[in-house]
Design an enzyme around this catalytic site. Structure first.
Site, PDB file in Angstrom:
ATOM      1  N   LYS A  80       0.834  -1.215   0.000  1.00 32.28           N
ATOM      2  CA  LYS A  80       0.000   0.000   0.000  1.00 32.28           C
ATOM      3  C   LYS A  80       0.866   1.262   0.000  1.00 32.28           C
ATOM      4  O   LYS A  80       1.944   1.262  -0.578  1.00 32.28           O
ATOM      5  CB  LYS A  80      -0.975  -0.038   1.179  1.00 32.28           C
ATOM      6  CG  LYS A  80      -1.811  -1.321   1.189  1.00 32.28           C
ATOM      7  CD  LYS A  80      -2.979  -1.250   2.133  1.00 32.28           C
ATOM      8  CE  LYS A  80      -3.747  -2.571   2.083  1.00 32.28           C
ATOM      9  NZ  LYS A  80      -4.957  -2.552   2.879  1.00 32.28           N
ATOM     10  N   HIS A 176      -8.453  -2.488  -6.300  1.00 31.56           N
ATOM     11  CA  HIS A 176      -8.447  -2.622  -4.840  1.00 31.56           C
ATOM     12  C   HIS A 176      -9.576  -1.766  -4.252  1.00 31.56           C
ATOM     13  O   HIS A 176      -9.855  -0.666  -4.748  1.00 31.56           O
ATOM     14  CB  HIS A 176      -7.094  -2.199  -4.266  1.00 31.56           C
ATOM     15  CG  HIS A 176      -6.951  -2.573  -2.827  1.00 31.56           C
ATOM     16  ND1 HIS A 176      -7.535  -1.861  -1.819  1.00 31.56           N
ATOM     17  CD2 HIS A 176      -6.338  -3.620  -2.234  1.00 31.56           C
ATOM     18  CE1 HIS A 176      -7.281  -2.452  -0.654  1.00 31.56           C
ATOM     19  NE2 HIS A 176      -6.549  -3.525  -0.884  1.00 31.56           N
ATOM     20  N   GLU A 178      -9.736   0.067  -1.785  1.00 32.70           N
ATOM     21  CA  GLU A 178      -9.368   1.430  -1.367  1.00 32.70           C
ATOM     22  C   GLU A 178      -9.439   2.376  -2.560  1.00 32.70           C
ATOM     23  O   GLU A 178      -9.790   3.548  -2.415  1.00 32.70           O
ATOM     24  CB  GLU A 178      -7.976   1.413  -0.713  1.00 32.70           C
ATOM     25  CG  GLU A 178      -8.053   0.843   0.698  1.00 32.70           C
ATOM     26  CD  GLU A 178      -6.812   0.114   1.174  1.00 32.70           C
ATOM     27  OE1 GLU A 178      -5.741   0.257   0.563  1.00 32.70           O
ATOM     28  OE2 GLU A 178      -6.932  -0.616   2.179  1.00 32.70           O
ATOM     29  N   GLU A 252     -11.587  -9.773  -1.299  1.00 28.95           N
ATOM     30  CA  GLU A 252     -11.243  -9.014  -0.103  1.00 28.95           C
ATOM     31  C   GLU A 252     -12.495  -8.306   0.423  1.00 28.95           C
ATOM     32  O   GLU A 252     -12.845  -7.217  -0.063  1.00 28.95           O
ATOM     33  CB  GLU A 252     -10.177  -7.970  -0.427  1.00 28.95           C
ATOM     34  CG  GLU A 252      -8.883  -8.559  -0.943  1.00 28.95           C
ATOM     35  CD  GLU A 252      -7.703  -7.620  -0.710  1.00 28.95           C
ATOM     36  OE1 GLU A 252      -6.772  -8.011  -0.021  1.00 28.95           O
ATOM     37  OE2 GLU A 252      -7.748  -6.477  -1.193  1.00 28.95           O
ATOM     38  N   GLY A 258      -7.696  -4.450   6.998  1.00 29.05           N
ATOM     39  CA  GLY A 258      -7.051  -3.566   7.960  1.00 29.05           C
ATOM     40  C   GLY A 258      -7.805  -3.411   9.263  1.00 29.05           C
ATOM     41  O   GLY A 258      -7.510  -2.512  10.053  1.00 29.05           O
ATOM     42  N   SER A 298      -7.002  -8.839   6.701  1.00 29.47           N
ATOM     43  CA  SER A 298      -6.462  -9.146   8.035  1.00 29.47           C
ATOM     44  C   SER A 298      -5.820 -10.530   8.143  1.00 29.47           C
ATOM     45  O   SER A 298      -5.832 -11.147   9.207  1.00 29.47           O
ATOM     46  CB  SER A 298      -7.557  -8.977   9.102  1.00 29.47           C
ATOM     47  OG  SER A 298      -7.992  -7.633   9.137  1.00 29.47           O
TER      48      SER A 298
HETATM   49  P1  PGA Z   1      -4.843  -6.186   5.334  1.00 25.53           P
HETATM   50  O1  PGA Z   1      -4.999  -5.647   3.826  1.00 25.53           O
HETATM   51  O2  PGA Z   1      -4.123  -7.521   5.248  1.00 25.53           O
HETATM   52  O3  PGA Z   1      -4.030  -5.153   6.021  1.00 25.53           O
HETATM   53  O4  PGA Z   1      -6.190  -6.332   5.878  1.00 25.53           O
HETATM   54  C1  PGA Z   1      -5.273  -6.510   2.756  1.00 25.53           C
HETATM   55  C2  PGA Z   1      -5.399  -5.715   1.476  1.00 25.53           C
HETATM   56  O5  PGA Z   1      -5.985  -4.630   1.512  1.00 25.53           O
HETATM   57  O6  PGA Z   1      -4.933  -6.148   0.422  1.00 25.53           O
END
Ligand code: PGA
Length: 344
Positions: A80, A176, A178, A252, A258, A298
């Site tokens: 990230k 993704h 995000e 995901e 996260g 996570s």
């Molecule tokens: P995370 O993120 O393992 O910190 O939950 C996974 C991702 O967003 O690819």
């Protein structure tokens, strides 16, 4: 004329392996090594195969339920927007130190920021592939009203698939959550990005997943299937043969990213098997078997083994825990737990 390394597709029983050799139709079609033990088929670069929904095969009349994947386990580290020159150097050193401990039965890639990508590509052991975190699409795909002379250009702050191709980056992460939620990337744009990246010979990891609200109001599968449809629409018949070796799906759930709130093995297995069945019904059974479906959200060194036992998990996309090289190596080694659990 170049010949691609054969994509390996296991059919029927988990112990029978059928290998198909694809002779390349043009010198444009190349392979790009992903780590030490896996080759990717680069998509044919021709106008006819890019971004076209034309000629899509209709769903086969009888679809056999596909219950598990057949590809190699694949683990990715999504760094990230993290890292300084010093911390990236340290992470690269730790990962390199771990190479002898990482099982050979697993493909591994790391996604640094664009800024750190050239350094990581140069210094990270070739056991790890490098993967960009995003790429831009060809201009006229997002703005069909205008004709652009160049496929790169006036898109401030973006990095094009052409640039990644030029830098010999084999892999790109697309869609993704995000980027979808914070930057407004639609399913349609993600589909076009996938098509364009494949046109430039990149293998792609496409992220899909539902929000907490969507899970709670029972629309998880509507959301996920819509996201998948936007990708499948952009890949025509000829390219389906290389889908399994060049498209990875990362499931995901947004509520697990996260947050420390990992999805339960039952939740993951349910979604992964439905994704595979969707692919069987809407793309092809071969694609459904060959497509690797990662779970992300996570994942850490303590919970990866339980998840890896699931038959429909083909790997992980790891965020936070991938910033610790020792933990990331431990997560890669969940591959052995997976193969043992599924009898491969
Ligand atoms: P995370 O993120 O393992 O910190 O939950 C996974 C991702 O967003 O690819």
């Amino acid at each position: 004329m170049l010949t691609a390394a054969p994509p390996t597709t296991r059919t029927s029983s988990p112990t029978t392996t059928t290998t198909t050799t694809t002779t390349m139709m043009s010198a444009r079609r190349r392979t790009m090594s992903m780590g030490s033990s896996c080759a990717f088929v680069r998509a044919t670069k021709s106008r006819g195969t890019r971004g076209s929904a034309g000629g899509r095969r209709s769903a086969p009349s009888t679809v056999r339920v596909v219950s598990e994947g057949t590809g190699r386990f694949i683990v990715g580290g999504n760094w990230k927007c993290n890292g300084t020159r010093a911390s990236v150097k340290e992470l690269v050193q730790t990962l390199n130190k771990n190479v002898p401990q990482i099982e050979k039965n697993c493909d591994v890639f790391c996604c640094p920021t664009f800024l750190h990508l050239p350094y990581v590509k140069e210094n990270l052991d070739s056991r790890f592939s490098v993967c960009a975190q995003n790429s831009w699409v060809e201009a006229d795909l997002v703005d069909p009203e205008h004709h652009y002379d160049s496929t790169t250009g006036a898109f401030t702050g973006e990095i094009s698939a052409e640039m990644l191709e030029d830098l010999e980056v084999p892999f790109v992460l697309l869609g993704h959550s995000e980027r979808r939620t914070l930057l407004g990337e639609t399913d349609e744009i993600v589909g076009k990005k996938v098509a364009h990246a494949r046109y430039h010979g990149l293998s792609v990891v496409v992220c899909i997943g539902e929000s907490l609200e969507e899970r709670e109001n029972g629309t998880t599968f509507d959301v996920i299937f819509k996201q998948l449809k936007a990708v499948a629409k952009e890949i025509d018949d000829r390219e389906h043969s290389s889908w399994g070796s060049s498209v990875v799906i990362a499931y995901e759930p947004i509520w697990a990213i996260g947050t420390g709130k990992v999805a339960t093995p039952e939740q993951v297995q349910e979604v992964h098997s439905k994704i595979r069945n969707w692919l069987a019904e809407n793309v092809s059974e071969d694609v459904a078997k060959a497509t690797r479906i990662q779970y992300g959200g996570s994942v850490n060194a303590s919970n990866c083994a339980d998840l890896a036992k699931l038959s429909d998990i083909d790997g992980f996309l790891v965020g936070g825990a991938s910033l610790n090289g020792d933990d990331f190596a431990a997560i890669c080694n969940a591959s052995s737990v997976h193969y043992k659990a599924v009898g491969r």
